[in-house]
Design an enzyme around this catalytic site. Structure first.
Site, PDB file in Angstrom:
ATOM      1  NE  ARG A  50      -1.153  31.868  -8.837  1.00  0.00           N
ATOM      2  CZ  ARG A  50      -0.784  32.599  -9.884  1.00  0.00           C
ATOM      3  NH1 ARG A  50      -1.636  32.805 -10.881  1.00  0.00           N
ATOM      4  NH2 ARG A  50       0.420  33.149  -9.938  1.00  0.00           N
ATOM      5  CE  LYS A 144       3.248  30.965 -10.922  1.00  0.00           C
ATOM      6  NZ  LYS A 144       3.096  31.122 -12.384  1.00  0.00           N
ATOM      7  CD  GLU A 176      -2.159  29.056 -19.431  1.00  0.00           C
ATOM      8  OE1 GLU A 176      -2.337  30.043 -18.696  1.00  0.00           O
ATOM      9  OE2 GLU A 176      -2.010  27.902 -18.988  1.00  0.00           O
TER      10      GLU A 176
END
Length: 282
Positions: A50, A144, A176
C-alpha cells in the site's frame, strides 16, 4: 533509540529535517503505521504494497524495492528491541525551494521510527462512544497521504465531546472514521463502505473481511446511511492500533443493547487468533 533515515540507522538525536522539505511545508508525502506483535511486523507485506501504491498515486518514485523496505523496517524493530509496539514510516517528495509545483528528479526522503502501543483492552472489552460529523476531506482518501488536517480537527472535536472516534458522513452516507474503518451489523449482516476513493482500504479492514468470510458471517460492501447506522444492531471500528473496537453509543444514543454485540465479539476473537498465528509463524 535508532531511527531510519534514507536507509541508514542513526540515533534519533542525529536526525534532522530540511526546512524546505515538501513534506514539512506542504504535507507532500505518504505514510504507513505497522503494528508489531512479539517482535513481528504484522501485515508487513500488505502495508509495504500500500505504501508503494500511495507513492505511485502521487507521482513519487521510491528509490528502493518492497523487499528493501521490509528488510530495513525489520532491522529497525530488531535494533530497538521492540516486542509490542509499532513502526511509523513516511516518504516525502523531497527538498526543493518552496513553490507549489515541483521539478522532476527530486530525491524522496524516507524516515521511520518505532514507538510503543498500549493495547486498548478496556475499549475493546466494553466499547466506546462516537460522534458523527460531516466528511469534508478531499476525494482521494484511498491515498494514505500526510494531509490529515481535517482528520485532526474532527478527532479533536470527538475528544472534546468525550468520544473515542468521529464517524464521517458524506451526503448522509457513512464513509469511515477519522482514523478507522467503520462497520454496522444490520439484520445480521456486516455492512461497510466499499473500498473506493472515499475511504482508505485499511489493512485491518482487509483482514476483517477475510475473517467475515471464513466465519460464515454475511457481508455487504454497500454504503450505510446515517439513519441505518443509528438503528444498527452493532457498530464497530477497526485500525492498525485499535484493532477491533465496538461502538456502543453514537451521538449520545445507545447502539443495540448498549454493549458489544455477538458479531463484534466473534470477529475480535478471530482477529486475535490471526495475530497469534502470524507472530508464532514468523
Amino acid at each position: 533509540m535508532k531511527v531510519l533515515v534514507n536507509g541508514r540507522l542513526i540515533g534519533r538525536s542525529e536526525a534532522s529535517i530540511d526546512l524546505e522539505d515538501r513534506g514539512y511545508q506542504f504535507g507532500d508525502g505518504i505514510y504507513e503505521v505497522i503494528r508489531v506483535y512479539k517482535g513481528v511486523l504484522f501485515g508487513l507485506r500488505e502495508h509495504a504494497e500500500r505504501f508503494f501504491r500511495s507513492a505511485a498515486e502521487i507521482g513519487i518514485s521510491l528509490p528502493f524495492s518492497i523487499e528493501d523496505l521490509e528488510w530495513d523496517l525489520q532491522k529497525l524493530v530488531q535494533e530497538n528491541a521492540v516486542s509490542e509496539g509499532a513502526v511509523y514510516i513516511q516518504t516525502t517528495r523531497g527538498v526543493a525551494p518552496r513553490k507549489h509545483q515541483y521539478e522532476a528528479g527530486l530525491e524522496p526522503q524516507t524516515t521511520a521510527y518505532t514507538f510503543t502501543v498500549k493495547k486498548p483492552e478496556q475499549e475493546q472489552a466494553y466499547g466506546v462512544a462516537a460522534i458523527t460529523d460531516e466528511d469534508l476531506r478531499w476525494l482521494r482518501c484511498d491515498i494514505k497521504s500526510l494531509n490529515l488536517l481535517y482528520n485532526v480537527m474532527t478527532k479533536q472535536r470527538a475528544y472534546e465531546a468525550g468520544a473515542f472516534e468521529a464517524i464521517l458522513l458524506r451526503d448522509g452516507v457513512v464513509t469511515e472514521g477519522t482514523s478507522s474503518n467503520v462497520y454496522a451489523v444490520i439484520n445480521g449482516t456486516v455492512r461497510t463502505h466499499p473500498a473506493n476513493r472515499l475511504i482508505l482500504n485499511g489493512i485491518t479492514r482487509m483482514n476483517i473481511l477475510g475473517l467475515i468470510e471464513k466465519n460464515g458471517i454475511k457481508l455487504d460492501e454497500t454504503p450505510v446511511s446515517e439513519e441505518e447506522l443509528k438503528q444498527a444492531e452493532e457498530i464497530f471500528i477497526s485500525s492498525t492500533t485499535a484493532e477491533i473496537i465496538p461502538v456502543v453509543t453514537l451521538d449520545g444514543q445507545s447502539i443495540g443493547s448498549g454493549k458489544p454485540g455477538p458479531v463484534t465479539k466473534q470477529l475480535q476473537a478471530a482477529f486475535q487468533e490471526s495475530i497469534q498465528q502470524a507472530a508464532s509463524i514468523s
